[in-house]
Design a protein around this motif. Structure first.
Motif, PDB file in Angstrom:
ATOM      1  N   ASP A  39       6.462   8.110 -16.130  1.00  0.00           N
ATOM      2  CA  ASP A  39       6.391   9.455 -15.539  1.00  0.00           C
ATOM      3  C   ASP A  39       6.044   9.392 -14.055  1.00  0.00           C
ATOM      4  OD1 ASP A  39       6.939  10.289 -18.068  1.00  0.00           O
ATOM      5  OD2 ASP A  39       4.884  10.895 -18.557  1.00  0.00           O
ATOM      6  N   LEU A  40       5.090   8.519 -13.702  1.00  0.00           N
ATOM      7  CA  LEU A  40       4.716   8.373 -12.289  1.00  0.00           C
ATOM      8  C   LEU A  40       5.915   7.909 -11.469  1.00  0.00           C
ATOM      9  CD1 LEU A  40       1.188   6.638 -12.309  1.00  0.00           C
ATOM     10  CD2 LEU A  40       1.703   9.057 -12.022  1.00  0.00           C
ATOM     11  N   MET A  41       6.663   6.956 -12.041  1.00  0.00           N
ATOM     12  CA  MET A  41       7.848   6.454 -11.339  1.00  0.00           C
ATOM     13  C   MET A  41       8.831   7.580 -11.063  1.00  0.00           C
ATOM     14  SD  MET A  41       8.836   2.888 -13.223  1.00  0.00           S
ATOM     15  CE  MET A  41      10.120   2.353 -12.053  1.00  0.00           C
ATOM     16  N   MET A  42       9.060   8.398 -12.081  1.00  0.00           N
ATOM     17  CA  MET A  42      10.047   9.460 -11.917  1.00  0.00           C
ATOM     18  C   MET A  42       9.587  10.487 -10.891  1.00  0.00           C
ATOM     19  SD  MET A  42      11.977   9.700 -15.512  1.00  0.00           S
ATOM     20  CE  MET A  42      11.222  11.167 -15.942  1.00  0.00           C
ATOM     21  N   SER A  43       8.299  10.816 -10.889  1.00  0.00           N
ATOM     22  CA  SER A  43       7.789  11.773  -9.895  1.00  0.00           C
ATOM     23  C   SER A  43       7.985  11.246  -8.487  1.00  0.00           C
ATOM     24  CB  SER A  43       6.301  12.032 -10.113  1.00  0.00           C
ATOM     25  OG  SER A  43       6.081  12.470 -11.414  1.00  0.00           O
ATOM     26  N   ALA A  44       7.927   9.919  -8.334  1.00  0.00           N
ATOM     27  CA  ALA A  44       8.082   9.334  -6.995  1.00  0.00           C
ATOM     28  C   ALA A  44       9.526   8.930  -6.725  1.00  0.00           C
ATOM     29  CB  ALA A  44       7.151   8.136  -6.851  1.00  0.00           C
ATOM     30  N   GLU A  45      10.441   9.421  -7.558  1.00  0.00           N
ATOM     31  CA  GLU A  45      11.876   9.123  -7.411  1.00  0.00           C
ATOM     32  C   GLU A  45      12.213   7.639  -7.501  1.00  0.00           C
ATOM     33  OE1 GLU A  45      14.870  11.653  -5.361  1.00  0.00           O
ATOM     34  OE2 GLU A  45      13.150  12.190  -4.103  1.00  0.00           O
ATOM     35  N   TYR A  46      11.540   6.949  -8.387  1.00  0.00           N
ATOM     36  CA  TYR A  46      11.938   5.577  -8.705  1.00  0.00           C
ATOM     37  C   TYR A  46      12.727   5.614 -10.003  1.00  0.00           C
ATOM     38  CZ  TYR A  46       8.971   3.452  -5.156  1.00  0.00           C
ATOM     39  OH  TYR A  46       8.431   3.060  -3.962  1.00  0.00           O
TER      40      TYR A  46
ATOM     41  N   LEU B 271       3.103  -1.387 -10.588  1.00  0.00           N
ATOM     42  CA  LEU B 271       2.007  -0.627  -9.977  1.00  0.00           C
ATOM     43  C   LEU B 271       1.723   0.640 -10.786  1.00  0.00           C
ATOM     44  CD1 LEU B 271       2.925  -0.943  -6.172  1.00  0.00           C
ATOM     45  CD2 LEU B 271       1.229  -2.257  -7.460  1.00  0.00           C
ATOM     46  N   ALA B 272       2.778   1.320 -11.241  1.00  0.00           N
ATOM     47  CA  ALA B 272       2.590   2.569 -11.986  1.00  0.00           C
ATOM     48  C   ALA B 272       1.816   2.319 -13.286  1.00  0.00           C
ATOM     49  CB  ALA B 272       3.948   3.196 -12.285  1.00  0.00           C
ATOM     50  N   HIS B 273       2.119   1.206 -13.937  1.00  0.00           N
ATOM     51  CA  HIS B 273       1.393   0.832 -15.159  1.00  0.00           C
ATOM     52  C   HIS B 273      -0.096   0.634 -14.826  1.00  0.00           C
ATOM     53  CE1 HIS B 273       0.878  -1.590 -18.983  1.00  0.00           C
ATOM     54  NE2 HIS B 273      -0.127  -2.069 -18.252  1.00  0.00           N
ATOM     55  N   GLU B 274      -0.359  -0.105 -13.763  1.00  0.00           N
ATOM     56  CA  GLU B 274      -1.749  -0.393 -13.392  1.00  0.00           C
ATOM     57  C   GLU B 274      -2.482   0.858 -12.897  1.00  0.00           C
ATOM     58  OE1 GLU B 274      -3.133  -3.093 -14.235  1.00  0.00           O
ATOM     59  OE2 GLU B 274      -1.277  -4.080 -14.834  1.00  0.00           O
ATOM     60  N   ILE B 275      -1.779   1.708 -12.145  1.00  0.00           N
ATOM     61  CA  ILE B 275      -2.386   2.956 -11.655  1.00  0.00           C
ATOM     62  C   ILE B 275      -2.843   3.804 -12.846  1.00  0.00           C
ATOM     63  CG2 ILE B 275      -1.849   5.179 -10.540  1.00  0.00           C
ATOM     64  CD1 ILE B 275      -0.005   3.575  -8.599  1.00  0.00           C
ATOM     65  N   THR B 276      -2.030   3.808 -13.894  1.00  0.00           N
ATOM     66  CA  THR B 276      -2.383   4.602 -15.076  1.00  0.00           C
ATOM     67  C   THR B 276      -3.694   4.132 -15.702  1.00  0.00           C
ATOM     68  OG1 THR B 276      -0.039   4.934 -15.492  1.00  0.00           O
ATOM     69  CG2 THR B 276      -1.527   5.498 -17.278  1.00  0.00           C
ATOM     70  N   HIS B 277      -3.918   2.826 -15.727  1.00  0.00           N
ATOM     71  CA  HIS B 277      -5.198   2.322 -16.261  1.00  0.00           C
ATOM     72  C   HIS B 277      -6.376   2.935 -15.492  1.00  0.00           C
ATOM     73  CE1 HIS B 277      -3.665  -0.460 -19.160  1.00  0.00           C
ATOM     74  NE2 HIS B 277      -3.145  -1.315 -18.301  1.00  0.00           N
ATOM     75  N   VAL B 278      -6.184   3.115 -14.174  1.00  0.00           N
ATOM     76  CA  VAL B 278      -7.266   3.693 -13.356  1.00  0.00           C
ATOM     77  C   VAL B 278      -7.357   5.204 -13.605  1.00  0.00           C
ATOM     78  CG1 VAL B 278      -8.138   4.042 -11.008  1.00  0.00           C
ATOM     79  CG2 VAL B 278      -6.926   1.922 -11.589  1.00  0.00           C
TER      80      VAL B 278
ATOM     81  N   LEU C  83       3.098   6.429  -5.502  1.00  0.00           N
ATOM     82  CA  LEU C  83       3.098   6.657  -6.953  1.00  0.00           C
ATOM     83  C   LEU C  83       1.891   7.475  -7.423  1.00  0.00           C
ATOM     84  CD1 LEU C  83       4.087   3.023  -7.853  1.00  0.00           C
ATOM     85  CD2 LEU C  83       5.412   5.008  -8.599  1.00  0.00           C
ATOM     86  N   VAL C  84       0.831   7.475  -6.612  1.00  0.00           N
ATOM     87  CA  VAL C  84      -0.383   8.192  -7.014  1.00  0.00           C
ATOM     88  C   VAL C  84      -0.144   9.685  -6.843  1.00  0.00           C
ATOM     89  CG1 VAL C  84      -2.826   8.542  -6.502  1.00  0.00           C
ATOM     90  CG2 VAL C  84      -1.843   6.256  -6.317  1.00  0.00           C
ATOM     91  N   PRO C  85      -0.417  10.474  -7.898  1.00  0.00           N
ATOM     92  CA  PRO C  85      -0.190  11.919  -7.773  1.00  0.00           C
ATOM     93  C   PRO C  85      -0.960  12.487  -6.584  1.00  0.00           C
ATOM     94  CG  PRO C  85      -0.738  11.321 -10.036  1.00  0.00           C
ATOM     95  CD  PRO C  85      -0.956  10.097  -9.209  1.00  0.00           C
TER      96      PRO C  85
ATOM     97  N   GLN D 221       0.834  -1.201   0.000  1.00  0.00           N
ATOM     98  CA  GLN D 221       0.000   0.000   0.000  1.00  0.00           C
ATOM     99  C   GLN D 221       0.878   1.263   0.000  1.00  0.00           C
ATOM    100  OE1 GLN D 221      -3.360  -0.256  -0.153  1.00  0.00           O
ATOM    101  NE2 GLN D 221      -3.871   1.916   0.036  1.00  0.00           N
ATOM    102  N   ARG D 222       1.958   1.208   0.776  1.00  0.00           N
ATOM    103  CA  ARG D 222       2.859   2.364   0.878  1.00  0.00           C
ATOM    104  C   ARG D 222       3.526   2.642  -0.470  1.00  0.00           C
ATOM    105  NH1 ARG D 222       7.804   1.993   3.098  1.00  0.00           N
ATOM    106  NH2 ARG D 222       7.349   0.056   4.202  1.00  0.00           N
ATOM    107  N   VAL D 223       4.028   1.589  -1.104  1.00  0.00           N
ATOM    108  CA  VAL D 223       4.679   1.773  -2.412  1.00  0.00           C
ATOM    109  C   VAL D 223       3.658   2.296  -3.420  1.00  0.00           C
ATOM    110  CG1 VAL D 223       5.905   0.613  -4.295  1.00  0.00           C
ATOM    111  CG2 VAL D 223       6.352  -0.073  -1.936  1.00  0.00           C
ATOM    112  N   GLY D 224       2.467   1.704  -3.425  1.00  0.00           N
ATOM    113  CA  GLY D 224       1.430   2.112  -4.372  1.00  0.00           C
ATOM    114  C   GLY D 224       1.019   3.553  -4.194  1.00  0.00           C
ATOM    115  N   GLU D 225       0.761   3.941  -2.948  1.00  0.00           N
ATOM    116  CA  GLU D 225       0.297   5.309  -2.692  1.00  0.00           C
ATOM    117  C   GLU D 225       1.347   6.346  -3.028  1.00  0.00           C
ATOM    118  OE1 GLU D 225      -1.230   5.480   1.288  1.00  0.00           O
ATOM    119  OE2 GLU D 225      -3.092   4.469   0.727  1.00  0.00           O
TER     120      GLU D 225
END
Ligand SMILES: [Zn+2]
Length: 455
Positions: A215-222, A137-144, A85-87, A79-83
């Motif tokens: 892009d989500l990964m980079m924003s979250a410093e991954y 997770l970032a790929h899947e988050i984008t689908h949502v 990544l969410v903007p 949950q922590r890793v997933g959250e």
């Protein structure tokens, strides 16, 4: 026949991460250029709310049927890793972010449009670090975020295809093991969701999920290049499975590797201290080792023995002094039986995989073992694997806090080798050391049976 059906389901389960569906390419290209990672102008219609109701039901079914991996610390970590990544400051109607592990040894992940993201234990175990998990997770988050499920559901052409899928799924009835169970549940609750979440979206939407995911990964410093690495790991065909395509012309993992790499370009080398930390393998394995052991058990149950060897090898390299890790490696080699731990190049060619798939349709795992033991190579593999397995059980018993399960493993090994007296002894030691074992009765019956044989 059932075996065959299950194999097809297992194989097709891999598709979400690997493939998209070609027919509808218009959806993604109709959108104007945008800066928000989310589709903020999306307006819910009745058809969308109906689907929303179905996916909420799916969440409940997954939980009720025991598909969700129930371990608090692991789920909190996920949950922590997933959250992360969410903007931030992004509120989406009818989305609550929930990240959960699904007890399924097949590498796959999927998102429901209500924000529930499921990652199979099989893919979490395959990842080498947190950044690779973040990539999935970032790929899947984008689908949502981009409302892909709703958009694809609105398409009429898609619905026609769905009917074909319902017909196909209707004749499948996965039995045994956990693999494929999710498919059965999804098919029962919402066949459309089965199409879009398990078999993938259109090629364009999958591509968008990859690009926006970076892009989500980079924003979250991954470090975004870890997305390429996990795609390569997924491309590594440990089981030599022939994936049955519902539609031809899917983008292959190789395509994704190529276009994500091209998209990364110069973005790839801006590594920060935080991103380096997220690339660390041991930190990740510390968080998921319990889940990995559970997944190895699931892999063995599903006949994915080579995967079990691969994963328990990874765990033993990480902590060679852990009795549990050594035990799982021993179990993996024991159950590998007459098979080679790795497939040869020749066995990985398309025609060889096709032949193997055909054989799998007709034989159970026991029949496969029997046939292999009739060959010289099979007997040789069996001998080597049994030896390795025995060594590992014995080593596991010598480290600190040895697990009593080693005795059970040795008992099974000796029983198969016809060493009846040794087998009885090991089973008895196992029962002495773990009086509350859940398989106590079963082991006692084995002892009785062996005693009968010995006398
Ligand atoms: Zn996808």
């Amino acid at each position: 026949m059932l075996k065959h059906r299950r194999k097809i389901i297992v194989a097709t389960l891999c598709l979400c991460l690997c493939l998209g569906i070609t027919p509808i390419s218009a959806l993604a290209t109709q959108d104007p250029p945008r800066s928000s990672p989310a589709k903020i102008d999306f307006k819910f219609e009745k058809v969308d709310l109906d689907l929303f109701g179905q996916v909420n039901l799916l969440d409940k079914r997954f939980e009720r049927d025991g598909l969700v991996y129930a371990d608090e610390p692991t789920n909190a970590y996920l949950q922590r890793v997933g959250e992360s990544l969410v903007p931030r400051d992004l509120k989406l109607e009818h989305v609550v972010w929930k990240f959960r592990a699904l007890r399924d040894p097949v590498p796959n992940a999927f998102a429901l449009p209500n924000g529930s993201i499921y990652v199979n234990t099989g893919v979490m175990s395959l990842c080498d670090n947190e950044s690779q998990l973040a990539a999935i997770l970032a790929h899947e988050i984008t689908h949502v975020l981009r409302r892909h499920t709703y958009l694809q559901n609105r398409s009429n052409r898609k619905k026609i295809l769905t009917i074909n899928i319902i017909n196909a799924v209707g004749v499948w009835n996965p039995v045994g093991g956990v693999a494929g169970l999710a498919v059965g549940i999804i098919a029962a609750v919402s066949p459309f969701i089965l199409v879009s979440t398990i078999y993938g979206y259109s090629r364009d939407l999958e591509r968008e999920a990859d690009m926006k995911g970076v892009d989500l990964m980079m924003s979250a410093e991954y470090p975004p290049e870890e997305m390429v690495k996990i795609l390569k790991l997924l491309n590594n065909d440990i089981e030599g499975e022939e994936i049955k395509l519902f539609y031809n012309d899917h983008p292959q993992l190789q395509d994704r590797i190529a276009y994500v790499s091209a998209h990364l370009g110069s973005k790839a080398d801006k590594a920060t201290a935080a991103s380096e930390l997220k690339r660390e393998k041991s930190a990740y394995l510390t968080n998921i080792q319990g889940l990995m052991r559970h997944d190895i058990q699931l892999a063995i149950n599903a006949g994915r023995f080579r995967t079990a060897v691969y994963l328990s090898q990874k765990l033993t390299e990480f902590r060679p002094e852990s009795s549990e890790n050594l035990f799982w490696l021993a179990e993996s080699y024991r159950t590998l039986g007459p098979r080679a731990p790795q497939l040869t190049e020749k066995e990985l060619t398309n025609s060889a995989k096709k032949d193997a798939a055909k054989k799998r349709e007709k034989r159970t795992l026991e029949e496969e073992e029997r046939d292999l033991l009739a060959t010289e190579a099979g007997r040789q593999n069996w001998k080597t694997n049994q030896q390795k397995s025995e060594e590992l059980y014995l080593r596991s018993l010598k480290v600190e806090n040895p697990t009593p399960l080693d005795h059970r493993g040795l008992g099974m090994l000796y029983e198969k080798e016809g060493r009846t007296k040794d087998a009885i002894e090991e089973y008895q030691k196992y029962l002495e050391l773990s009086p509350d074992a859940s398989d106590r009765e079963r082991i006692q019956r084995r002892i009785q049976l062996l005693k009968g044989l010995a006398s």
